[in-house]
Every structure is written in structure tokens, then in C-alpha cells.
Design a protein around this motif. Structure first.
Motif, mmCIF file in Angstrom:
data_model
loop_
_atom_site.group_PDB
_atom_site.id
_atom_site.type_symbol
_atom_site.label_atom_id
_atom_site.label_comp_id
_atom_site.label_asym_id
_atom_site.label_seq_id
_atom_site.Cartn_x
_atom_site.Cartn_y
_atom_site.Cartn_z
ATOM 1 N N HIS A 21 12.997 7.819 -19.785
ATOM 2 C CA HIS A 21 13.547 8.219 -18.484
ATOM 3 C C HIS A 21 12.708 7.642 -17.330
ATOM 4 O O HIS A 21 11.480 7.639 -17.404
ATOM 5 C CB HIS A 21 13.599 9.756 -18.374
ATOM 6 C CG HIS A 21 14.477 10.207 -17.256
ATOM 7 N ND1 HIS A 21 14.069 10.170 -15.937
ATOM 8 C CD2 HIS A 21 15.762 10.648 -17.236
ATOM 9 C CE1 HIS A 21 15.062 10.595 -15.165
ATOM 10 N NE2 HIS A 21 16.098 10.892 -15.940
ATOM 11 N N PRO A 22 13.394 7.176 -16.264
ATOM 12 C CA PRO A 22 12.652 6.589 -15.136
ATOM 13 C C PRO A 22 11.637 7.545 -14.489
ATOM 14 O O PRO A 22 10.638 7.088 -13.925
ATOM 15 C CB PRO A 22 13.740 6.187 -14.140
ATOM 16 C CG PRO A 22 15.028 6.748 -14.650
ATOM 17 C CD PRO A 22 14.851 7.023 -16.118
ATOM 18 N N PHE A 23 11.870 8.863 -14.583
ATOM 19 C CA PHE A 23 10.881 9.804 -14.022
ATOM 20 C C PHE A 23 9.542 9.614 -14.742
ATOM 21 O O PHE A 23 8.492 9.518 -14.110
ATOM 22 C CB PHE A 23 11.372 11.250 -14.174
ATOM 23 C CG PHE A 23 10.508 12.278 -13.480
ATOM 24 C CD1 PHE A 23 10.877 12.810 -12.247
ATOM 25 C CD2 PHE A 23 9.316 12.713 -14.047
ATOM 26 C CE1 PHE A 23 10.083 13.764 -11.602
ATOM 27 C CE2 PHE A 23 8.508 13.647 -13.409
ATOM 28 C CZ PHE A 23 8.895 14.179 -12.183
ATOM 29 N N THR A 28 3.820 7.019 -15.062
ATOM 30 C CA THR A 28 2.759 6.164 -15.629
ATOM 31 C C THR A 28 2.538 4.881 -14.830
ATOM 32 O O THR A 28 1.422 4.386 -14.803
ATOM 33 C CB THR A 28 3.038 5.800 -17.110
ATOM 34 O OG1 THR A 28 4.365 5.312 -17.231
ATOM 35 C CG2 THR A 28 2.854 6.997 -18.017
ATOM 36 N N ASP A 29 3.594 4.344 -14.191
ATOM 37 C CA ASP A 29 3.304 3.121 -13.406
ATOM 38 C C ASP A 29 3.051 3.454 -11.933
ATOM 39 O O ASP A 29 2.797 2.558 -11.126
ATOM 40 C CB ASP A 29 4.390 2.041 -13.598
ATOM 41 C CG ASP A 29 5.742 2.426 -12.990
ATOM 42 O OD1 ASP A 29 5.792 3.349 -12.157
ATOM 43 O OD2 ASP A 29 6.745 1.782 -13.349
ATOM 44 N N GLY A 30 3.101 4.751 -11.607
ATOM 45 C CA GLY A 30 2.751 5.178 -10.247
ATOM 46 C C GLY A 30 3.895 5.001 -9.242
ATOM 47 O O GLY A 30 3.729 5.300 -8.064
ATOM 48 N N SER A 31 5.055 4.534 -9.710
ATOM 49 C CA SER A 31 6.147 4.244 -8.772
ATOM 50 C C SER A 31 7.023 5.460 -8.453
ATOM 51 O O SER A 31 7.922 5.378 -7.619
ATOM 52 C CB SER A 31 7.032 3.118 -9.333
ATOM 53 O OG SER A 31 7.743 3.598 -10.469
ATOM 54 N N ALA A 141 1.611 10.888 -25.307
ATOM 55 C CA ALA A 141 2.121 9.518 -25.129
ATOM 56 C C ALA A 141 1.715 8.948 -23.764
ATOM 57 O O ALA A 141 1.314 7.788 -23.660
ATOM 58 C CB ALA A 141 3.642 9.504 -25.283
ATOM 59 N N LEU A 142 1.805 9.801 -22.720
ATOM 60 C CA LEU A 142 1.495 9.308 -21.378
ATOM 61 C C LEU A 142 -0.007 9.132 -21.151
ATOM 62 O O LEU A 142 -0.428 8.310 -20.338
ATOM 63 C CB LEU A 142 2.091 10.243 -20.312
ATOM 64 C CG LEU A 142 3.503 9.891 -19.819
ATOM 65 C CD1 LEU A 142 4.472 9.665 -20.948
ATOM 66 C CD2 LEU A 142 4.031 10.898 -18.827
ATOM 67 N N LEU A 143 -0.790 9.913 -21.881
ATOM 68 C CA LEU A 143 -2.246 9.849 -21.719
ATOM 69 C C LEU A 143 -2.772 8.453 -22.037
ATOM 70 O O LEU A 143 -3.736 7.991 -21.425
ATOM 71 C CB LEU A 143 -2.908 10.884 -22.646
ATOM 72 C CG LEU A 143 -4.314 11.348 -22.299
ATOM 73 C CD1 LEU A 143 -4.390 11.885 -20.877
ATOM 74 C CD2 LEU A 143 -4.770 12.436 -23.279
ATOM 75 N N GLU A 144 -2.138 7.776 -22.975
ATOM 76 C CA GLU A 144 -2.580 6.423 -23.341
ATOM 77 C C GLU A 144 -2.467 5.476 -22.148
ATOM 78 O O GLU A 144 -3.272 4.581 -21.985
ATOM 79 C CB GLU A 144 -1.716 5.871 -24.486
ATOM 80 C CG GLU A 144 -2.102 6.464 -25.817
ATOM 81 C CD GLU A 144 -1.098 6.105 -26.908
ATOM 82 O OE1 GLU A 144 -0.405 5.083 -26.777
ATOM 83 O OE2 GLU A 144 -1.023 6.878 -27.879
ATOM 84 N N SER A 147 -2.088 6.970 -15.236
ATOM 85 C CA SER A 147 -1.331 6.557 -14.055
ATOM 86 C C SER A 147 -2.299 6.020 -13.008
ATOM 87 O O SER A 147 -3.398 6.571 -12.850
ATOM 88 C CB SER A 147 -0.567 7.741 -13.476
ATOM 89 O OG SER A 147 0.097 7.364 -12.286
ATOM 90 N N PRO A 148 -1.897 4.995 -12.265
ATOM 91 C CA PRO A 148 -2.750 4.536 -11.158
ATOM 92 C C PRO A 148 -2.785 5.556 -10.019
ATOM 93 O O PRO A 148 -3.671 5.510 -9.162
ATOM 94 C CB PRO A 148 -2.076 3.233 -10.701
ATOM 95 C CG PRO A 148 -0.661 3.317 -11.188
ATOM 96 C CD PRO A 148 -0.682 4.178 -12.418
#
Ligand SMILES: Cc1ncc(CO)c(N)n1
Length: 220
Positions: A21-23, A28-31, A141-144, A147-148
Motif C-alpha cells: 500500500h502507498p501509505f 519508508t521512503d519518507g514521501s 518489515a519496515l524496520l529493515e 524512514s528518512p
């Protein structure tokens, strides 16, 4: 298959959609736009208050003293998360206009509360389980990637943290302990609840992403 393997299998594809999902990609990419994150935090605050009540009902129906205690502790933990983490994020994001409980939040919490009140302990457990398990898997999963954005990195760290992972493992162990005692029909009902609330987890992120609102003016 163990009970938890069976439950997970009922929501495997939903989990893949959640990760895509884009959220979550935006975290993770900070966008991820701040208004979407603010929407999420505010609705999550509403959600966690009812989730705490759902866990308290699970505590009341739990089979052993240790299980009653574990769910009661988690109910306290959900309130603490609501008051602590959300106060922290709100301080950073600014108060902003207060949102009412929005449709997806209301649908999700209504389903949770109806199921824990009216169902067996196993059915209630299956309904509350995606909230624990999906967040633990997502956190991991996101911890790897982290996020910037430091704010999003903090959110990820909280759910990826070993403390939360341990809480979730304990609930999964409990589910696998009671699994073998359940009839086929109760296991099937439990799997349906699990798949439904897993889908609500996807919808919860999606609602924040879309900036969901009530379609017609409300009294409040
Ligand atoms: C919607 C939702 N599901 C699960 C969790 C994890 O407790 C949360 N904070 N919010």
C-alpha cells in the motif's frame, strides 16, 4: 497446520496488499504527506480506545488466570499507547482540527466489539489478532528500511521493537494452545473473523491515505 498458521493463511493475500500500500511505502521512503499521517494518528487514537475495550472483553472470557491477566495488561497497554504515543505525535504534528470517528474506524471497531461480545473466546481472539500480528509483521518489515523522516522512523521503531514483538508472540502461543480444542466449525468462524479484521487493517491505512470523510454533514 497450527491454528495460527490456518488463521494467517486466511489473510496472506491481504497482508501482501498491506505491504504494497502507498501509505506504507510512503512511510519508508519518507514521501507520505503529513496530513495522511495526521489522519491516521487521529483515527488510531479513536480506534485504540475501543480496541482496549475489546481486549478487556477478551480478558473476561479468557480460559486461565494467566490469560485474563495478559489481556487485561494489553488493554492497559492499548490505552497507554493511545495516550502516550499519540500525544507525542500530536505534539509534533500540531493539534489541527479534531476529526470525528470516521466510517472505516467505526466499521472496524463496531465489528471488533460485536465479535468479542457475542462470540466465543476463540472467535474474539481471532478478531483482535490481526491488530497485534499484522502490526508486528509490518513493524518488522519496515524496520529493515526505516524512514528518512524521523517522525515516521519513530512510529516504525515502536512496532518493530522487541517489546511489542514479545507481546504478540505471547498471544500467538495462546492461540496455538487453544486451537487443538476447537471444533472445525469454530475454527472456520475464527478464520473468517481474522480475514475480516485483516481486511479492515488494510482499509484503515487506505482511509488515511484517501483522507476519508463522512459523505454527508454530521450533527457534530
Ligand atoms: C488500526 C490499528 N491496528 C492495530 C494497531 C496495533 O496496536 C493499531 N495501533 N492500530
Amino acid at each position: 497446520m497450527t491454528f495460527t498458521q490456518e488463521l494467517w493463511a486466511s489473510a496472506e493475500e491481504v497482508y501482501a496488499e498491506i505491504l504494497a500500500h502507498p501509505f506504507l511505502r510512503g512511510l519508508t521512503d519518507g514521501s507520505l504527506p503529513r496530513p495522511a499521517f495526521r489522519h491516521f494518528v487521529q483515527q488510531d487514537s479513536h480506534y485504540l480506545r475501543d480496541y482496549a475495550r475489546a481486549l478487556a472483553v477478551c480478558a473476561a472470557k479468557a480460559p486461565t488466570d494467566a490469560d485474563v491477566r495478559a489481556f487485561a495488561d494489553d488493554a492497559v497497554g492499548a490505552i497507554a499507547a493511545e495516550q502516550g504515543m499519540h500525544a507525542e505525535f500530536t505534539a509534533e504534528l500540531g493539534e489541527g482540527p479534531e476529526q470525528p470517528v470516521l466510517p472505516t474506524t467505526l466499521a472496524y471497531t463496531s465489528y471488533l466489539l460485536a465479535t468479542v461480545y457475542s462470540g466465543s473466546f476463540a472467535e474474539g481472539l481471532a478478531a483482535v489478532l490481526p491488530c497485534y500480528w499484522i502490526y508486528a509483521r509490518v513493524g518488522e518489515a519496515l524496520l529493515e528500511k526505516s524512514s528518512p523522516d524521523p517522525l515516521y522512523a519513530r512510529w516504525i521503531a515502536a512496532y518493530g521493537a522487541e517489546e511489542f514483538q514479545g507481546v504478540v508472540r505471547r498471544v500467538l502461543d495462546l492461540a496455538d494452545r487453544i486451537g487443538p480444542e476447537l471444533s472445525d466449525s469454530e475454527r472456520a468462524r475464527a478464520a473468517r473473523h481474522f480475514a475480516t479484521t485483516a481486511r479492515y487493517e488494510w482499509m484503515f491505512w487506505d482511509a488515511a491515505w484517501r483522507g476519508e470523510a463522512w459523505p454527508v454533514p454530521t450533527a457534530d
